[in-house]
Design a protein around this motif. Structure first.
Motif, PDB file in Angstrom:
ATOM      1  N   ALA A   1      -0.665 -20.699   9.218  1.00  0.00           N
ATOM      2  CA  ALA A   1      -2.000 -20.865   8.244  1.00  0.00           C
ATOM      3  C   ALA A   1      -1.637 -19.674   7.477  1.00  0.00           C
ATOM      4  CB  ALA A   1      -3.057 -21.266   8.426  1.00  0.00           C
ATOM      5  N   GLY A   2      -1.895 -18.930   6.036  1.00  0.00           N
ATOM      6  CA  GLY A   2      -1.258 -17.682   5.925  1.00  0.00           C
ATOM      7  C   GLY A   2      -0.248 -17.535   5.295  1.00  0.00           C
ATOM      8  N   GLN A   3       1.259 -17.628   5.854  1.00  0.00           N
ATOM      9  CA  GLN A   3       1.863 -17.857   5.422  1.00  0.00           C
ATOM     10  C   GLN A   3       2.262 -17.499   4.374  1.00  0.00           C
ATOM     11  OE1 GLN A   3       4.826 -19.350   7.393  1.00  0.00           O
ATOM     12  NE2 GLN A   3       4.626 -18.690   9.474  1.00  0.00           N
TER      13      GLN A   3
ATOM     14  N   SER B   1       0.111 -17.569   1.321  1.00  0.00           N
ATOM     15  CA  SER B   1      -0.339 -16.474   0.834  1.00  0.00           C
ATOM     16  C   SER B   1       0.112 -15.137   0.970  1.00  0.00           C
ATOM     17  CB  SER B   1      -2.375 -16.137   1.303  1.00  0.00           C
ATOM     18  OG  SER B   1      -2.551 -17.324   1.368  1.00  0.00           O
ATOM     19  N   SER B   2       0.735 -14.408   2.334  1.00  0.00           N
ATOM     20  CA  SER B   2       1.804 -13.303   2.996  1.00  0.00           C
ATOM     21  C   SER B   2       2.517 -13.370   1.797  1.00  0.00           C
ATOM     22  CB  SER B   2       1.558 -13.777   3.911  1.00  0.00           C
ATOM     23  OG  SER B   2       2.383 -12.263   4.499  1.00  0.00           O
TER      24      SER B   2
ATOM     25  N   LYS C   1       2.324 -12.199  -1.925  1.00  0.00           N
ATOM     26  CA  LYS C   1       1.249 -11.487  -1.477  1.00  0.00           C
ATOM     27  C   LYS C   1       2.389  -9.618  -1.547  1.00  0.00           C
ATOM     28  CE  LYS C   1      -1.825  -7.984  -0.295  1.00  0.00           C
ATOM     29  NZ  LYS C   1      -2.996  -7.591   0.822  1.00  0.00           N
TER      30      LYS C   1
ATOM     31  N   ARG D   1      -4.985  -7.870  -4.717  1.00  0.00           N
ATOM     32  CA  ARG D   1      -5.907  -7.909  -3.700  1.00  0.00           C
ATOM     33  C   ARG D   1      -6.664  -9.782  -3.774  1.00  0.00           C
ATOM     34  NH1 ARG D   1     -11.410  -6.460  -1.990  1.00  0.00           N
ATOM     35  NH2 ARG D   1     -11.331  -6.016   0.206  1.00  0.00           N
TER      36      ARG D   1
ATOM     37  N   ALA E   1      -4.766 -12.461  -3.398  1.00  0.00           N
ATOM     38  CA  ALA E   1      -4.308 -12.659  -2.394  1.00  0.00           C
ATOM     39  C   ALA E   1      -5.441 -13.679  -1.393  1.00  0.00           C
ATOM     40  CB  ALA E   1      -3.688 -11.405  -1.621  1.00  0.00           C
ATOM     41  N   ILE E   2      -7.066 -13.209  -1.751  1.00  0.00           N
ATOM     42  CA  ILE E   2      -7.714 -13.219  -1.583  1.00  0.00           C
ATOM     43  C   ILE E   2      -8.205 -14.973  -1.645  1.00  0.00           C
ATOM     44  CG2 ILE E   2     -10.525 -13.088  -1.077  1.00  0.00           C
ATOM     45  CD1 ILE E   2      -9.866 -10.197  -0.569  1.00  0.00           C
TER      46      ILE E   2
ATOM     47  N   TYR F   1      -5.451 -16.876  -0.146  1.00  0.00           N
ATOM     48  CA  TYR F   1      -5.695 -17.696   1.341  1.00  0.00           C
ATOM     49  C   TYR F   1      -6.769 -18.937   1.703  1.00  0.00           C
ATOM     50  CZ  TYR F   1      -6.659 -16.466   6.404  1.00  0.00           C
ATOM     51  OH  TYR F   1      -6.582 -16.202   7.358  1.00  0.00           O
ATOM     52  N   GLU F   2      -7.863 -18.118   0.657  1.00  0.00           N
ATOM     53  CA  GLU F   2      -8.925 -19.172   1.190  1.00  0.00           C
ATOM     54  C   GLU F   2      -8.927 -20.439   0.183  1.00  0.00           C
ATOM     55  OE1 GLU F   2     -12.320 -19.392   2.459  1.00  0.00           O
ATOM     56  OE2 GLU F   2     -12.813 -17.388   2.292  1.00  0.00           O
TER      57      GLU F   2
ATOM     58  N   MET G   1      -6.332 -22.414   2.927  1.00  0.00           N
ATOM     59  CA  MET G   1      -6.568 -22.750   4.364  1.00  0.00           C
ATOM     60  C   MET G   1      -7.604 -23.733   3.789  1.00  0.00           C
ATOM     61  SD  MET G   1      -6.022 -20.037   6.448  1.00  0.00           S
ATOM     62  CE  MET G   1      -7.044 -21.142   8.095  1.00  0.00           C
TER      63      MET G   1
ATOM     64  N   GLY H   1     -15.015 -20.945   1.044  1.00  0.00           N
ATOM     65  CA  GLY H   1     -14.499 -20.610   0.742  1.00  0.00           C
ATOM     66  C   GLY H   1     -13.741 -21.045  -1.167  1.00  0.00           C
TER      67      GLY H   1
ATOM     68  N   ASN I   1     -15.592 -18.254  -3.058  1.00  0.00           N
ATOM     69  CA  ASN I   1     -14.941 -17.049  -3.020  1.00  0.00           C
ATOM     70  C   ASN I   1     -14.007 -16.549  -3.630  1.00  0.00           C
ATOM     71  OD1 ASN I   1     -15.281 -15.078  -0.999  1.00  0.00           O
ATOM     72  ND2 ASN I   1     -14.584 -15.406   0.510  1.00  0.00           N
TER      73      ASN I   1
END
Lengths: 315, 111, 118
Positions: free
Chosen positions: A182-184, A186-187, A190, A204, A207-208, A211-212, A215, A274, A277
């Motif tokens: 998880a997060g790959q 968004s990474s 980014k 930023r 990405a945030i 990522y939310e 998730m 989430g 955000n």
């Protein structure tokens, strides 16, 4: 006239990069004194449709598969190439910007141009549309082979540069309950945005929010897909999953509201922050959900306007 | 130091009735319930972001002195109800964890 | 406050980013819930957390946080360390619990994110 801000990195690159950076340097050429018959094996083996004719380093003509077929039909395959080659050839110089090549391809409809060294006048390469696309992709380091990044169609990419309205599309699959990976997505996104030279504050926020959303897919759904569309005006992210859906969107948007079980909380997520955000980070957010079917979250980030006060989480 | 003094000095808003005379043995800061269950000590004041009713169960189990909810978090209705039932003092603050912990650390160090 | 000072104050072990010890840390954030970190942390802060999983690193990566410190002696996995290294995140670990770690940094002058002005 478009402003500097509107030009994406890719568009900038066609101005910055030179023909010699993307051209094929390993050239197959023939001598004007060779015979047409000698072309047969060359064209077949190398799977090429045209060959530059070079005499003592200088480009003197271009001979194509059509020229060869004509000779074949006329039974004149034993004549020298110099008698059948085209001699009025459009060429490009090695140090011309790529945008010049793009315009020539567009104007003439030709498939390739020989590249001549401006200083020495010698043939130094061949450039095709494919070379340009590959060169640009390599420059922004988009790995086609990565499973998560489905390659966007190179031909479209090319047309878009000509049309001056580049849209880059990246698609990622997100796997349910896979906490280690998880997060790959968004990474990856980014890093791509960073390479494209986007402003770091926008990166930023994207990405945030992504990522939310990622998730949420990992934690709550059976898996889904994230698509990012980047134009000079905006970045739009579509997050689509196939269920279970959100019963009460209004409630889900309340900070602190969560249906997450304890084990999710113990993993540092599911505190009900989430969606609020995501909304806070993005310029626009649409949430559409049907229980039993799935959820479609669409978030947009403006690139044109100056960053508004109060948008993004640096406020 | 008793809970009431801490609430007073840190400017906490007390959400429950009573229990402020409890002696505080120290503080434990965590948002992970398993961590608190495993590592907090009796009489600790617990600083957390979690507002879920389960925090009261954990505090009762570990005989904690009270809970501080940070970052302007408000307890869920059910959490507040359980806190009253179990006599676990619940306090809130707009400060984030780092600052509440920092100030409390300083306060405890001074006496 | 520099990373080097933090390492000294919290008696940290440095797991990655050995060469970034002179970089400046602007604010502190102690948190185990990643959404809160994402919502509030400022770029350039240090994240102190007891959440020993890869998402702590991902969260730092997304929010431009260059330093993560695990509290209470958490020993992260090799994968997690590799992820931190790959994203150029300085990874520290201290045996102190969260309360003491926040307390020591705060009393040594590091501000919290709500006090820090960019």
């Amino acid at each position: 006239m478009i402003g500097e801000r509107d030009i994406t990195k890719v568009q900038e690159l066609v101005y910055e990069m030179k023909v010699e950076q993307v051209m094929t340097k390993d050239i197959i050429s023939v001598s004007p004194h060779s015979l047409m018959i000698e072309l047969r094996d060359l064209l077949r083996e190398k799977r090429i449709s045209g060959v530059p004719v070079v005499d003592e380093g200088r480009l003197v003509g271009l001979v194509s598969i059509e020229d060869f077929i004509k000779c074949l039909a006329e039974g004149e395959i034993d004549i020298p190439i110099k008698d059948r080659m085209s001699i009025n050839i459009k060429t490009l110089y090695n140090n011309e910007p790529l945008v010049q090549a793009v315009e020539e391809f567009d104007r003439t409809g030709y498939g390739r141009f020989p590249v001549i060294d401006r200083e020495s006048g010698e043939l130094v390469g061949i450039i095709t549309k494919g070379d340009i696309v590959r060169g640009l992709l390599k420059k922004i380091e988009i790995e086609y082979h990565a499973e998560e990044i489905h390659r966007y169609r190179a031909s479209h990419f090319f047309e878009d540069i000509v049309a001056d309205k580049t849209t880059l599309i990246f698609q990622y699959k997100v796997i349910s309950k896979d906490f280690n990976r998880a997060g790959q997505t968004s990474s990856g996104l980014k890093k791509t945005l960073r390479r494209m030279g986007m402003p770091s504050k926008v990166i930023r926020r994207v990405a945030i929010a992504t990522y939310e959303a990622e998730m949420n897919i990992v934690v709550f759904t059976d898996g889904g897909q994230i698509t990012a569309r980047i134009t000079p005006q905006e970045i739009r992210i579509d997050i689509v999953d196939s269920g279970p859906g959100i019963p009460d969107i209004e409630k889900a948007m309340q900070p602190g509201f969560s249906t997450a079980p304890d084990w999710i909380r113990e993993l540092g997520f599911g505190a009900g922050m989430g969606l609020p955000n995501i909304k806070k980070c993005s310029d626009q957010m649409n949430l559409d959900s049907t229980v039993g079917k799935g959820t479609h979250l669409e978030i947009t980030f403006n690139l044109n306007e100056k960053m508004k006060l109060g948008s993004g989480n640096d406020s | 130091m008793v809970l009431g003094t801490i609430a007073d000095k840190l400017g906490l808003e007390v959400k429950t009735s009573g229990g402020l005379t409890a002696e505080v043995t120290g503080a434990y800061v965590s948002d992970l319930l398993s961590d608190v269950i495993g590592n907090s000590e009796k009489g600790n004041i617990w600083i957390t972001l979690q507002v879920h009713p389960n925090i009261i169960a954990v505090a009762t189990l570990k005989e904690l002195a009270g809970i501080i909810l940070v970052n302007s978090r408000q307890p869920e209705e059910e959490t507040l109800k359980k806190a009253e039932e179990e006599q676990i003092p619940l306090m809130t603050t707009e400060l984030p964890t780092f600052q509440v912990a920092g100030r409390l650390y300083k306060l405890i160090g001074e006496c | 406050m520099t990373v080097k000072e933090i390492v000294k104050i919290l008696d940290c072990r440095v797991l990655t980013g050995e060469r970034n010890l002179d970089s400046e840390v602007k604010a502190g954030c102690g948190c185990d819930l990643m959404s809160d970190v994402l919502a509030f942390i400022k770029p350039g802060a240090i994240l102190l957390t007891g959440l020993n999983n890869p998402q702590a690193i991902r969260t730092a990566e997304m929010s431009d946080v260059g330093v993560v410190c695990f509290v209470r002696g958490k020993q992260p996995s090799e994968e997690l360390i590799a992820l931190a290294r790959e994203n150029e995140i300085t990874l520290l670990t201290t045996s102190l619990p969260m309360f003491d770690a926040c307390g020591k940094l705060y009393t040594n002058g590091l501000v919290g994110w709500s006090e820090y002005k960019e």
